[in-house]
Design an enzyme around this catalytic site. Sequence first.
Site, PDB file in Angstrom:
ATOM      1  N   SER A  72       0.795  -1.235   0.000  1.00 17.31           N
ATOM      2  CA  SER A  72       0.000   0.000   0.000  1.00 17.31           C
ATOM      3  C   SER A  72       0.824   1.279   0.000  1.00 17.31           C
ATOM      4  CB  SER A  72      -0.958   0.012   1.192  1.00 17.31           C
ATOM      5  OG  SER A  72      -2.035  -0.866   0.948  1.00 17.31           O
TER       6      SER A  72
ATOM      7  N   LYS B 261       2.842   6.697   5.086  1.00 16.95           N
ATOM      8  CA  LYS B 261       1.906   5.675   4.596  1.00 16.95           C
ATOM      9  C   LYS B 261       2.440   4.301   4.952  1.00 16.95           C
ATOM     10  CE  LYS B 261      -1.670   3.993   2.574  1.00 16.95           C
ATOM     11  NZ  LYS B 261      -1.632   2.901   3.587  1.00 16.95           N
ATOM     12  N   THR B 262       1.550   3.458   5.466  1.00 17.49           N
ATOM     13  CA  THR B 262       1.903   2.070   5.768  1.00 17.49           C
ATOM     14  C   THR B 262       1.633   1.176   4.562  1.00 17.49           C
ATOM     15  OG1 THR B 262      -0.309   1.725   6.666  1.00 17.49           O
ATOM     16  CG2 THR B 262       1.446   2.269   8.248  1.00 17.49           C
ATOM     17  N   GLY B 263       2.182  -0.017   4.638  1.00 19.45           N
ATOM     18  CA  GLY B 263       1.911  -1.045   3.639  1.00 19.45           C
ATOM     19  C   GLY B 263       2.100  -2.415   4.264  1.00 19.45           C
TER      20      GLY B 263
END
Length: 220
Positions: A26, A164-166
């Site tokens: 993501s 932003k995480t993923g």
Amino acid sequence: MLYDVNAGIFTGHNRARSKTRFVPASTFKIPNSLIGLSVEAVGSVDDVLPYSGKPLPFDAWERDMGLREAITLSNAAIYQELARRIGVEQMRAYVARFDYGNEDIGTTVDTFWLNGPLKISAVEQARFLARLAQSKLPVSEGIQRRVREIIHLEQGENWRLYGKTGWENAPDPGVGWWVGWVQKEARIYTFALNIDIQQASDASKRVGIGRASLKTLGIL
């Protein structure tokens, strides 16, 4: 991996892993947003994209929404719809223009950042984000500003945090990311962290470890 953009200096842990490429998961929502706006697949970060009506992993995803909300909820389905609107050829051209990881999107436009073949290292993430933070990517300054706005997380007296995480293969074991930057007065520090997620409870460690690292380094 922390990149002091002004000084051009990297600081980090596990040099070999920092140069190892993993699927971005993501975190690719950042370039996906930039590309979607640039090719006018959407007119703004608040243009609503439709929910397909199919069951999704999270109830919160099961409705129409724009990119601003979808990136906060990490709504994969909305961003897959955006990618389909962009199309393979335009997507491939922009990923190459961004010099993003191995630049390989394969032939399936709505899964390449989740399952591969696209991969990127922590060092490459940090360099890419440095260009975004400074409006140095080959898209308009206005588009870069709008994407910065939707990944802005919080701010203090003299700093602003973006991120932003993923999570590859969520909710199963895979590689977890947290990427972003801190704008501190006139200085920019980009960062990229990836960890092996063995169980779902490991997911929260991404931001926890990242924040602790930023504090230890005197950035937050």
